[in-house]
Design an enzyme around this catalytic site. Structure first.
Site, mmCIF file in Angstrom:
data_model
loop_
_atom_site.group_PDB
_atom_site.id
_atom_site.type_symbol
_atom_site.label_atom_id
_atom_site.label_comp_id
_atom_site.label_asym_id
_atom_site.label_seq_id
_atom_site.Cartn_x
_atom_site.Cartn_y
_atom_site.Cartn_z
ATOM 1 N N ASP A 25 23.051 63.375 23.878
ATOM 2 C CA ASP A 25 23.304 64.417 22.875
ATOM 3 C C ASP A 25 22.053 64.468 22.009
ATOM 4 O O ASP A 25 21.815 63.583 21.196
ATOM 5 C CB ASP A 25 24.549 64.035 22.048
ATOM 6 C CG ASP A 25 24.768 64.955 20.843
ATOM 7 O OD1 ASP A 25 24.023 65.936 20.683
ATOM 8 O OD2 ASP A 25 25.697 64.674 20.057
ATOM 9 N N LYS A 87 14.665 70.220 16.598
ATOM 10 C CA LYS A 87 15.467 71.056 17.494
ATOM 11 C C LYS A 87 15.409 72.534 17.080
ATOM 12 O O LYS A 87 15.489 73.423 17.919
ATOM 13 C CB LYS A 87 16.907 70.560 17.474
ATOM 14 C CG LYS A 87 17.819 71.166 18.528
ATOM 15 C CD LYS A 87 19.136 70.421 18.530
ATOM 16 C CE LYS A 87 20.142 71.009 19.471
ATOM 17 N NZ LYS A 87 21.382 70.205 19.476
ATOM 18 N N GLU A 186 27.011 71.778 24.630
ATOM 19 C CA GLU A 186 27.639 70.737 23.809
ATOM 20 C C GLU A 186 29.166 70.859 23.772
ATOM 21 O O GLU A 186 29.866 69.858 23.974
ATOM 22 C CB GLU A 186 27.043 70.772 22.399
ATOM 23 C CG GLU A 186 25.612 70.229 22.380
ATOM 24 C CD GLU A 186 24.816 70.624 21.139
ATOM 25 O OE1 GLU A 186 25.402 71.157 20.186
ATOM 26 O OE2 GLU A 186 23.592 70.392 21.136
HETATM 27 MG MG MG Z 1 25.747 67.625 17.292
#
Ligand code: MG
Ligand code: ADP
Length: 627
Positions: A25, A87, A186
């Site tokens: 992740d 990110k 996700e």
């Molecule tokens: Mg997250």
């Protein structure tokens, strides 16, 4: 679509064939790595027992960098060389991240060629490189924990990530020496962690409130296939906003006016975050703040008060939930389950507001920090071939994909929210009589005009037979694979000529750049090789320099006219100059030039040498047959 491997009945992979696969992740605020060990998927802690790795990198100097908790601390002292929330920069141009630049405190530079870069003590770094440093750290942790070489990784990305952002994530993984088994969304990973994929069917909401971003996705399960019906969110909403609410309140309480002083602000925010996290398990907490006037302020904050302060942030997160339901065309009563993801969803206030809104209690059994990594690990295990009976996941395209047509408009080929993998084709024709080439401009976005959409790639279809306008038939096919990456092919149907591109997004890296960065990253081996090649070139330069100098001294004046002599001398001097510098290519070029201008001279010297050797001899002495 990848072919699934099927083993003979009763013969699943035996233990020695078990491949080490991990799920990552890669979060804006925190990152995690997980794997399936003895049949159980869980995240792996570092040597201090921390599962979360703050997604922060601190470049100390040219050789040293720190990733994670240490870097987070360094952010206080050396913000310029510390990068968080990278990110948000992934797959983005300078213009697109403009808003981030003011917030970050980093020096971000616009490079016309490709990606924007951050100036650091270790040189300028692209988002891909910074991200790959985070991935390397997770890879090291996994290798140490699992004690072997990794087969591959599944990395999660937000469902709304576009092609450029996905490609950038893949590039970062390659740079970190990780083999990507697949990128998955996700929310899909979170659903897999809860085993929702094992149910017969259902509609699920994944509510993800992170540090600085909020995402909501609606997934539909049917006949063992997962489909993302819709995604929505807010890219500037999360736990950080709660920290700001807390600070604003405390500033009013303690009477601090100088709230924008950078060092004070950074410290205060860090403290607010600790206070917020602390109040999860404590009813109240004591607070000490060092004010800019040098005085210390002491106070208290209760959980109850804190929840009131952060409530507006939670309220704001419900808007995207409404939007996603509308996009998916579902009602609250259609929802079979809600999965909570992200640090702030541990808070009672968040759980309450979400249950109230949807009219049902959300699932919270799995730690909301770890749930995405756990789901990714389960998928990685399956894709590595360690499990035979698992689901095939389907995601959707987050934005429409299309082509530029006459008049600067966009014709959509694959609509937003189409289930992937997907392929769609459309026919186009030429605009002018005798037109033999067509430029294909691939765009992503919902708007009608090219200027309002995001340019992904441009290429040309050449060799169209010259026909009257409108007679040629060009079929353009868009294909999005299971990773969400786009391939475009254009074929002229009467002649069969075809051009295709794997879309390398404008703000990603080319394969060549990746290769050269990979070479750089296998750093020392590479450095050594390069140093050696340079040294060899310098040696060759010295050898040639000496040889030509000696030859000129001996025969230059005899054999050469003035202009040739001066030309050779120029080249010789140039070689002498560059051979002392460390530019291998420049040395090589200088050697080649000198070689070229001395070719005639060398030939003449050979003749001269021969005639010298022959002088005083009769040619017949040499040609006579031996007796
Ligand atoms: Mg997250
Ligand atoms: P991301 O997905 O953006 O990387 P995370 O899901 O890791 O982010 O969430 C980070 C946020 O969670 C931070 O704002 C952090 O303060 C918050 N958080 C972590 N633990 C707690 C807690 N115990 N109580 C409240 N907030 C928390």
């Amino acid at each position: 679509m990848a072919l699934l491997q099927i083993s003979e009945p009763g013969k699943s992979t035996s233990p020695h064939e078990h491949r080490l696969a991990i799920g990552i992740d890669l979060g804006t605020t925190n990152s995690l790595v997980a794997s399936v060990r003895s049949g159980i998927a869980d995240t792996m802690p570092d040597e201090n027992g921390n599962h979360l790795l703050p997604s922060v990198v601190h470049y100390v100097d040219e050789k040293n960098s720190i990733v994670g908790h240490g870097a987070l601390q360094a952010a206080q002292m050396d913000p310029v060389n510390t990068i968080s929330s990278v990110k948000r920069m992934m797959g983005r141009s300078f213009a697109e991240i403009n808003g981030e630049i003011n917030r970050s405190g980093n020096k971000i530079i616009d490079t016309e060629a490709s990606v924007p870069r951050v100036e650091t003590a270790a040189g300028s770094k692209s988002a891909i490189e910074i991200s790959s440093d985070i991935l390397k750290s997770l890879r090291d942790r996994a290798e140490k924990t699992l004690g072997g070489e990794l087969f591959g990784a599944v990395i999660t990305v937000p469902a709304y990530f576009d092609d450029a952002q996905r490609q950038a994530t893949k590039d970062a993984a390659r740079l970190a020496g990780l083999r990507i088994l697949r990128l998955i969304n996700e929310p899909t990973a979170a659903a897999v962690a809860y085993g929702l994929d094992k149910k017969a069917k259902g509609t699920f909401v994944i509510y993800d409130l992170g540090g600085g971003t909020m995402d909501v996705s609606i997934l539909k399960l049917n006949k063992g296939i997962f489909e993302v019906l819709a995604t929505a969110g807010d890219t500037a909403l999360g736990g950080d906003d709660m920290d700001h609410e807390i600070i604003d309140y405390l500033m009013a309480e303690c009477g601090e006016e100088n709230t924008d002083e950078p060092v004070f602000k950074r410290n205060a925010l860090m403290q607010a975050r600790n206070i917020k996290e602390n109040l999860l398990t404590n009813e109240k907490t004591d607070i000490k703040l060092l004010l800019t006037n040098g005085k210390e302020w002491s106070g208290q904050l209760t959980r109850e008060k804190m929840q009131v302060l952060v409530a507006p942030v939670v309220e704001k997160s419900l808007k995207p939930c409404k939007r996603a339901m509308r996009d998916a065309g579902i009602k609250k009563s259609d929802i079979d389950g809600i999965v909570m993801v992200g640090g702030p969803t541990r808070m009672q206030i968040v759980r309450e507001k979400v249950s109230e809104f949807f009219g049902q209690t959300p699932l919270t059994d799995i730690d909301p920090d770890r749930v995405v990594a756990v789901g990714a690990a389960l998928q990685a295990d399956m894709l590595a071939g360690n499990k035979n009976n698992d689901v095939l996941l389907l995601d959707v395209t987050p934005l429409s994909l299309g082509l530029e047509i006459m008049g600067g408009m966009v014709e959509k080929i694959i609509p937003r929210n189409a289930t992937i993998p997907v392929a769609r084709a459309q026919e186009f024709t030429t605009f002018k009589d005798g037109q033999t080439a067509m430029s294909i401009h691939v765009l992503q976005g919902e708007r009608e005009m090219v200027a309002d959409c995001r340019s992904l790639a441009k290429f040309e279809l050449k060799g169209i037979p010259p026909l009257v306008a409108g007679a040629a038939r060009i079929r353009v096919t868009f294909q999005v694979d299971a990773d969400g990456l786009l391939n475009v092919a254009a074929t002229e149907l009467t002649s069969g000529i075809e051009t295709r591109v794997e879309v390398i997004p404008s703000y990603g890296l080319t394969d060549g750049e990746i290769e050269s960065m990979l070479k750089d990253s296998i750093s020392h081996a590479g450095d050594d090789m390069a140093a050696r090649a340079l040294r060899e070139q310098q040696v060759e330069a010295d050898r040639l320099f000496q040889a030509v100098s000696a030859a000129l001294a001996r025969d230059g004046e005899t054999l050469l006219n003035e202009s040739t002599l001066s030309e050779i001398n120029d080249c010789l001097n140039r070689l002498g100059e560059v051979s002392r510098k460390n530019d291998r290519n420049a040395i090589k070029t200088a050697i080649e030039k000198l070689d070229k201008v001395t070719q005639d001279f060398a030939a003449k010297r050979m003749d001269l040498g021969v005639s010298r050797a022959l002088s005083g001899h009769n040619i017949n002495e040499f040609t006579k047959e031996p007796d």
